[in-house]
Design an enzyme around this catalytic site. Structure first.
Site, PDB file in Angstrom:
ATOM      1  N   ALA A   1       0.836  -1.202   0.000  1.00 26.78           N
ATOM      2  CA  ALA A   1       0.000   0.000   0.000  1.00 26.78           C
ATOM      3  C   ALA A   1       0.868   1.247   0.000  1.00 26.78           C
ATOM      4  O   ALA A   1       2.036   1.217   0.397  1.00 26.78           O
ATOM      5  CB  ALA A   1      -0.912   0.001   1.230  1.00 26.78           C
ATOM      6  N   ASP A   2       0.268   2.340  -0.433  1.00 24.48           N
ATOM      7  CA  ASP A   2       0.925   3.633  -0.343  1.00 24.48           C
ATOM      8  C   ASP A   2      -0.137   4.689  -0.058  1.00 24.48           C
ATOM      9  O   ASP A   2      -1.215   4.674  -0.663  1.00 24.48           O
ATOM     10  CB  ASP A   2       1.664   3.979  -1.632  1.00 24.48           C
ATOM     11  CG  ASP A   2       2.715   5.044  -1.386  1.00 24.48           C
ATOM     12  OD1 ASP A   2       3.850   4.670  -1.041  1.00 24.48           O
ATOM     13  OD2 ASP A   2       2.396   6.244  -1.496  1.00 24.48           O
ATOM     14  N   THR A   3       0.166   5.588   0.875  1.00 24.75           N
ATOM     15  CA  THR A   3      -0.773   6.639   1.276  1.00 24.75           C
ATOM     16  C   THR A   3      -0.163   8.005   1.000  1.00 24.75           C
ATOM     17  O   THR A   3       0.997   8.249   1.341  1.00 24.75           O
ATOM     18  CB  THR A   3      -1.106   6.525   2.783  1.00 24.75           C
ATOM     19  OG1 THR A   3      -1.669   5.233   3.042  1.00 24.75           O
ATOM     20  CG2 THR A   3      -2.096   7.602   3.211  1.00 24.75           C
TER      21      THR A   3
END
Length: 195
Positions: free
Chosen positions: A75-77
């Site tokens: 994931a990447d935020t």
């Protein structure tokens, strides 16, 4: 109920570790060494999905995970304000600039998620709107002194002292922390991850 396959979290983030633990999962961590350079031409949704997918690609290229028997989640935020992507500030000065931009505005937090394993190959993003109160120079100075800005997209953490600045949110709270748990849980249930 027991999970039917090994779960691998492709993230060094303690916040993501905690969120996965909230789902009751047994998991191991593999850290990606992906290039997180951002494509300034991509839409916010495409950008976070591309970053999550690049992390997945790097982990699989290093043959640390077998997605024929394990489920890998990466994931990447990122935080977006007025069309600008705010990643993790590299200094207190940059964190100050980020918080000044977020002051008295609505911004969007997007998390891109890539999940690959038996019965699942998904790439998606979730958006949460976050509304900041007006911040005085003293507010920003106080927050920077806490040190929470380090390693935090947009320069703040909603699960810490940064919550004092938030008037309200629209959407997933856990998405702002780093993973949209409702969507991830739904995918796991759809593939009968627990039996």
């Amino acid at each position: 109920m027991k999970q039917i396959m090994p779960f691998v979290l492709g993230s060094a983030s303690p916040q993501r570790h905690h969120l996965v633990e909230q789902l009751g999962l047994t998991f191991r961590v593999v850290v990606s060494h992906a290039d997180e350079t951002m494509d300034s031409q991509a839409s916010p949704e495409r950008l976070v999905q591309d970053l999550a997918q690049e992390k997945q690609r790097c982990i699989l290229a290093e043959a640390e995970v077998d997605t024929n028997r394990e489920l890998l989640l990466t994931a990447d935020t990122l935080v977006f304000v007025q069309g600008r992507a705010l990643g993790k500030p590299e200094s207190a000065d940059e964190a100050h600039a980020y918080l000044s931009m977020l002051s008295h505005r609505c911004h969007e937090v997007l998390t891109g998620v890539a999940m690959k394993g038996p019965g699942v190959d998904r790439l998606f993003s979730v958006t949460t709107k976050v509304f900041f109160s007006a911040l005085s120079p003293g507010d920003i100075h106080w927050y920077l002194e806490q040190g929470e800005w380090k390693g935090a997209a947009g320069g703040y953490r909603i699960q810490g002292s940064g919550s004092a600045f938030i008037s309200h949110i629209e959407g997933s709270h856990t998405n702002v922390v780093g993973l949209p748990l409702r969507e991830i849980y739904g995918i796991l249930r759809s593939i009968n991850f627990w039996k």
